[in-house]
Design an enzyme around this catalytic site. Structure first.
Site, PDB file in Angstrom:
ATOM      1  CD  GLN A 154      -5.290  -3.570   3.484  1.00  0.00           C
ATOM      2  OE1 GLN A 154      -4.933  -4.530   2.836  1.00  0.00           O
ATOM      3  NE2 GLN A 154      -4.671  -3.210   4.528  1.00  0.00           N
ATOM      4  CB  CYS A 160      -4.013  -7.571   4.608  1.00  0.00           C
ATOM      5  SG  CYS A 160      -3.413  -7.958   6.155  1.00  0.00           S
ATOM      6  CG  ASN A 317      -0.939  -6.349  -1.591  1.00  0.00           C
ATOM      7  OD1 ASN A 317      -1.770  -6.709  -0.589  1.00  0.00           O
ATOM      8  ND2 ASN A 317      -0.163  -5.544  -1.695  1.00  0.00           N
TER       9      ASN A 317
END
Length: 356
Positions: A154, A160, A317
């Site tokens: 990101q 996110c 993630n």
């Protein structure tokens, strides 16, 4: 018999994959012995992470870096079941990490909660029958491709929520169509006006956007920009465009319900990330808060193969493949009596898309 052997092989592959950690910059006592050796360590870190700093900036960052290096080295000699790392945040303060990467998931506004029933196909009913191990990154299981695309980054954009939502949709789309397609987080950043783009958003609003607007573009058609364009750039309809039919919520404070959901497909969760910014591998066991300011995607779960086994979640993630275990974290489950969960994972907000 053949089925049992296949199950054992699957478990073995999952364990090997889960234990694989990304290469990082190791720290020795010699590295910490002097300013000169610390500078050499910093130079190695900059090269490993392809970081370029001007002289003034580098001198300022060095003071942060050496404190982080000492803290990581000390922690890693403390016997915890996980390690810290001089990862991509090696020369950043905790506050800088939180501002640029961690504070990116917002609660649902009241207006969205009021209209949620229209797009929600009920909630998951928890059951006791679920597999011992699940890893949606694997290929070949049940004659299907992986349900997880590559780990994305990101960067300084607080998106996110968009990456977590697209990862979940990529998962169910692969499961239903047997085609793994990387989807556009940037489209959500630019076009989902109920969320805040790079200032944060909510995965449920992202699912709602996809339902209301006939799907979402591929990443190839609408590539990531790491910023708000300021306007929606959806290209003319191209195939493939991926659609969903609704979404479901996982009941809060119910670990069995989350296990059952993840056994069926990848699931979005809200997590407090403050204490694992510098996570480098192993099973993270805390300590941790419950302030769910970061969205991630649970892509599996398992149990360590050791004398004192630890149950864990496998979580994707959006901090790139040089964070954690190739971009993933294994986080302990069965914590806090299965109500709050570690880092607030069971506190509410877990959801997943429906595709018929």
């Amino acid at each position: 018999m053949a089925r049992a052997i296949a199950t054992i092989l699957l478990m073995a592959i999952v364990l090997v994959a889960a234990m694989q950690a990304v290469s990082s910059v190791d720290i020795t006592d010699t590295d910490l012995a002097s300013e000169k050796s610390l500078w050499a360590l910093y130079d190695r870190w900059c090269e490993h992470h392809s970081v370029a700093r001007g002289l003034g900036e580098k001198a300022r960052r060095f003071s942060v870096f050496k404190e982080n290096a000492r803290m990581v080295h000390k922690f890693n000699h403390g016997g915890a079941p996980y390690k810290l790392s001089l990862n991509l945040f090696g020369d950043m303060t905790d506050e800088e990490v939180d501002d640029g990467y961690g504070r990116c998931s917002s609660p649902l506004p009241n207006s969205a909660k009021q209209s949620q029933d229209r797009v929600t196909h009920g909630v998951l009913a928890a059951r006791d029958n679920y597999p011992i191990y699940v890893d949606w990154r694997m290929t070949g299981y049940d004659q299907r491709p992986s349900a997880v695309t590559n780990v994305k980054m990101q960067r300084g954009c607080g998106a996110c929520w968009a990456f977590a939502a697209t990862a979940a949709v990529e998962g169910i789309n692969s499961i239903r169509t047997r085609k793994l397609v990387s989807l556009s987080a940037q489209q959500l950043i630019d076009c989902d006006k109920e969320s805040g783009g790079c200032k944060g958003g909510n995965p449920v609003l992202a699912f709602k956007y996809m339902i209301d607007h006939g799907g979402i573009s591929t990443e190839a058609d609408y590539p990531y920009f790491a910023d708000d364009h300021g306007y929606c750039l959806v290209p003319k309809r191209k195939d493939p465009i991926v659609t969903i039919d609704g979404f479901k919520e996982v009941p809060p404070k119910d670990e069995v319900a989350l296990l059952q959901a993840v056994a069926a497909q990848p699931v979005v969760v809200g997590i407090d990330t403050k204490t694992f910014r510098r996570y480098g591998g192993g099973v993270f066991v805390g300590p941790c808060g419950t302030n769910q300011t970061h969205s991630m995607t649970v892509v599996g779960y398992g149990t360590t193969d050791e004398t004192d086994p630890i149950d864990y979640w496998i979580i994707k993630n959006s901090w790139g493949p040089k964070w954690g275990e190739d971009g993933y974290i294994r986080m302990a489950r069965g914590v806090n009596g299965g109500t709050e969960g570690l880092c607030g994972i069971l506190m509410g907000g877990a959801s997943y898309p429906v595709k018929n």
